[in-house]
Design a protein around this motif. Structure first.
Motif, PDB file in Angstrom:
ATOM      1  N   GLU A   1       7.861  -4.137   4.659  1.00  0.00           N
ATOM      2  CA  GLU A   1       6.328  -5.080   4.778  1.00  0.00           C
ATOM      3  C   GLU A   1       5.604  -5.439   3.207  1.00  0.00           C
ATOM      4  O   GLU A   1       5.163  -5.980   3.247  1.00  0.00           O
TER       5      GLU A   1
ATOM      6  N   ASN B   1       1.385  -1.318   0.012  1.00  0.00           N
ATOM      7  CA  ASN B   1       0.043   0.289  -0.491  1.00  0.00           C
ATOM      8  C   ASN B   1       0.882   1.190   0.102  1.00  0.00           C
ATOM      9  O   ASN B   1       2.499   1.364   0.321  1.00  0.00           O
TER      10      ASN B   1
ATOM     11  N   GLN C   1       3.421   2.411   2.921  1.00  0.00           N
ATOM     12  CA  GLN C   1       4.801   1.279   3.568  1.00  0.00           C
ATOM     13  C   GLN C   1       5.457   1.270   3.117  1.00  0.00           C
ATOM     14  O   GLN C   1       6.324   1.474   2.367  1.00  0.00           O
TER      15      GLN C   1
END
Length: 292
Positions: free
Chosen positions: A107, A100, A103
């Motif tokens: 991640e 996303n 992020q």
């Protein structure tokens, strides 16, 4: 008694709409990856929106397992010379679409790309290959490791645990001798048959839910269309191969004929040597005449 079942590649997407059937794919992945795999959910797959032709040609499924890893399963029926490139693209696309905005790069999910192909890809003797990423020193020849802090932060032990992992199963190269439980799955993928003595995880469930006798008339029609499509594609590939070989033979025959003409051979002798028609040889004579 074992019997022919519905092909796994045709049924797998419909099969996985029901979470109760996850056990089939979980079983296959557990045998391939040598660990107990649990699928959390099936994510949206690109080929759910593509053309009917592509849908028949390949199956691609994006799943997320209980370790928050992305598992990409692709099944390709017909030859693609750039399939290795597509493997790389598929993983890159899945990784970018599942990070996303905002992020941190930490991640980025671990991705496992599982590729089941029904054609000979690359050059090698085996039928199951695994690819990982490691960094080796050019001078010291050592393998780069994670620091203790990185191991603690990312809960990974090796650099390769961060990068994508690839599995390639060349189904048609399997010799039909099942020596272990992974081989039992490969046998099933090749022959659409589960032998009574097979013990691999997920195969008993696959045998139950893919039983071809449970298809209704509409499903039978769709399945038979799919089998016809595979036969058609195989015939197209064979035809292209034969045409290419014929073209090469014809080109070689023409080269031999030209040399024979320049050496003064008569047309009947050249026809015997090359299988070219007398008309073709006479045309070559006219073509070469200005150079004689």
């Amino acid at each position: 008694m074992s019997k022919k079942l519905i092909r796994f590649d045709w049924a797998v997407k419909k099969l996985l709409r029901n979470k109760a059937n996850f056990v089939v794919l979980e079983g296959f992945l557990s045998e391939l990856l040598f660990e107990d795999i649990k699928i959390q959910k099936i994510l949206e797959s690109e080929s759910n929106q593509i053309t009917d032709d592509d849908k028949y040609n390949r199956v691609d499924i994006l799943t997320q397992n209980s370790k928050n890893e992305l598992v990409i399963i692709e099944i390709q029926n017909t030859y693609e010379i750039d399939y290795f490139h597509r493997m790389a693209y598929g993983v890159s696309k899945a990784l970018s679409e599942n990070l996303n905005i905002g992020q941190p790069y930490s991640e980025v999910k671990k991705a496992i790309s599982v590729n089941i192909v029904y054609f000979d890809l690359g050059q090698g003797k085996d039928y199951v290959y695994r690819g990982t990423t490691n960094f080796q020193g050019l001078h010291e020849k050592d393998v780069l490791q994670l620091s203790n802090k990185q191991k603690e932060t990312f809960t990974k032990q090796n650099v390769s645990d961060i990068f994508p992992e690839y599995y390639l199963i060349k189904v048609n190269q399997f010799n039909d001798i099942a020596k272990d439980t992974l081989d039992e799955w490969v046998y099933f993928l090749k022959n659409s048959e589960v032998k009574d003595e097979f013990k691999a995880k997920g195969l008993a469930e696959a045998k139950e839910v893919l039983d071809i006798m449970r298809l209704d008339k509409e499903q039978q029609y769709g399945y038979n269309r799919y089998l016809d499509y595979l036969h058609l594609k195989a015939s197209e590939v064979l035809s292209l191969k034969i045409e290419a070989e014929e073209k090469v033979r014809n080109e070689k025959a023409i080269e031999v004929a030209k040399k024979a003409i320049l050496k003064g051979f008569d047309s009947n002798t050249i026809a015997d040597l090359t299988d070219l028609s007398l008309e073709s040889i006479e045309l070559l004579r006219k073509e070469l005449k200005p150079h004689e």
